[in-house]
Design a protein around this motif. Structure first.
Motif, mmCIF file in Angstrom:
data_model
loop_
_atom_site.group_PDB
_atom_site.id
_atom_site.type_symbol
_atom_site.label_atom_id
_atom_site.label_comp_id
_atom_site.label_asym_id
_atom_site.label_seq_id
_atom_site.Cartn_x
_atom_site.Cartn_y
_atom_site.Cartn_z
ATOM 1 N N ARG A 99 23.858 -6.923 -60.136
ATOM 2 C CA ARG A 99 22.783 -5.935 -59.992
ATOM 3 C C ARG A 99 21.758 -6.172 -61.096
ATOM 4 O O ARG A 99 22.038 -6.748 -62.126
ATOM 5 C CB ARG A 99 23.343 -4.514 -60.064
ATOM 6 N N LEU A 131 18.082 -6.202 -57.439
ATOM 7 C CA LEU A 131 19.259 -5.979 -56.602
ATOM 8 C C LEU A 131 19.948 -4.702 -57.054
ATOM 9 O O LEU A 131 20.257 -4.539 -58.238
ATOM 10 C CB LEU A 131 20.234 -7.152 -56.699
ATOM 11 N N ARG A 147 19.630 -12.970 -49.209
ATOM 12 C CA ARG A 147 19.176 -14.025 -48.297
ATOM 13 C C ARG A 147 17.898 -14.644 -48.845
ATOM 14 O O ARG A 147 16.939 -13.954 -49.152
ATOM 15 C CB ARG A 147 18.924 -13.459 -46.908
ATOM 16 N N GLN A 168 24.852 -9.797 -51.840
ATOM 17 C CA GLN A 168 24.356 -10.889 -51.011
ATOM 18 C C GLN A 168 22.834 -10.834 -50.950
ATOM 19 O O GLN A 168 22.255 -9.784 -50.691
ATOM 20 C CB GLN A 168 24.946 -10.812 -49.609
ATOM 21 N N ILE A 217 16.422 -5.065 -53.145
ATOM 22 C CA ILE A 217 17.470 -5.357 -52.159
ATOM 23 C C ILE A 217 18.645 -4.451 -52.477
ATOM 24 O O ILE A 217 19.081 -4.362 -53.620
ATOM 25 C CB ILE A 217 17.888 -6.836 -52.240
ATOM 26 N N ARG A 218 19.164 -3.798 -51.461
ATOM 27 C CA ARG A 218 20.337 -2.951 -51.633
ATOM 28 C C ARG A 218 21.489 -3.587 -50.869
ATOM 29 O O ARG A 218 21.477 -3.631 -49.649
ATOM 30 C CB ARG A 218 20.061 -1.546 -51.105
ATOM 31 N N ASP A 219 22.460 -4.101 -51.622
ATOM 32 C CA ASP A 219 23.618 -4.743 -51.001
ATOM 33 C C ASP A 219 24.794 -4.641 -51.958
ATOM 34 O O ASP A 219 24.764 -5.214 -53.052
ATOM 35 C CB ASP A 219 23.317 -6.214 -50.673
ATOM 36 N N ASN A 220 25.845 -3.928 -51.549
ATOM 37 C CA ASN A 220 26.990 -3.701 -52.432
ATOM 38 C C ASN A 220 27.822 -4.947 -52.689
ATOM 39 O O ASN A 220 28.567 -4.994 -53.660
ATOM 40 C CB ASN A 220 27.872 -2.580 -51.881
ATOM 41 N N GLN A 221 27.719 -5.964 -51.842
ATOM 42 C CA GLN A 221 28.443 -7.212 -52.066
ATOM 43 C C GLN A 221 27.617 -8.207 -52.872
ATOM 44 O O GLN A 221 28.088 -9.290 -53.194
ATOM 45 C CB GLN A 221 28.855 -7.861 -50.732
ATOM 46 N N GLN A 255 25.732 -15.330 -52.830
ATOM 47 C CA GLN A 255 26.844 -14.388 -52.817
ATOM 48 C C GLN A 255 27.065 -13.816 -54.215
ATOM 49 O O GLN A 255 26.892 -14.515 -55.215
ATOM 50 C CB GLN A 255 28.133 -15.088 -52.359
ATOM 51 N N GLN A 271 22.200 -17.998 -48.169
ATOM 52 C CA GLN A 271 22.549 -16.660 -48.651
ATOM 53 C C GLN A 271 23.334 -16.816 -49.938
ATOM 54 O O GLN A 271 24.367 -17.484 -49.968
ATOM 55 C CB GLN A 271 23.368 -15.914 -47.604
ATOM 56 N N ARG A 320 23.279 -2.382 -56.440
ATOM 57 C CA ARG A 320 24.640 -2.329 -55.905
ATOM 58 C C ARG A 320 25.214 -0.975 -56.304
ATOM 59 O O ARG A 320 25.114 -0.584 -57.466
ATOM 60 C CB ARG A 320 25.504 -3.451 -56.484
#
Length: 99
Positions: free
Chosen positions: A57, A84, A17, A15, A9-13, A53, A51, A86
């Motif tokens: 990483r 993850l 799901r 997050q 999963i690539r998500d800078n915040q 939060q 989700q 980030r």
């Protein structure tokens, strides 16, 4: 279930799901318990999606329990792993002048 095992999963915040599917379906009331890296991170009533939060990483282990009101475990997933990514501030390589 989402994320799929070994997913990246690539998500800078940070997050993530989480979604589950019960087969056969279980009628409410029930509680969904979400475990991340061995710690209980969420407990939802009669819901199969949420989700998370600000997840750090790296590699993470996830499993879910569906629990009846009397505390009986009705369903349980096997533990799966996801990754993850980030972006890191300042991770760009510095320019070096050509000679």
């Amino acid at each position: 279930m989402s994320p799929e095992p070994e997913a990246t999963i690539r998500d800078n915040q940070g997050q993530v799901r989480i979604a589950a599917r019960l087969t056969p379906a279980i009628t409410p009331p029930f509680t969904l318990k979400v475990w991340l890296d061995g710690s209980l991170v969420a407990s939802l009533e009669n819901a199969l999606a949420l989700q998370l939060q600000n997840v750090d990483r790296g590699a993470h282990r996830l499993h879910l329990d569906v629990v009846s009101p009397d505390g009986t475990i009705l369903a349980k997933t096997i533990e799966s792993r996801f990754y993850l990514h980030r972006a890191r501030i300042g991770s760009q390589p510095k320019a070096t002048p050509r000679q």
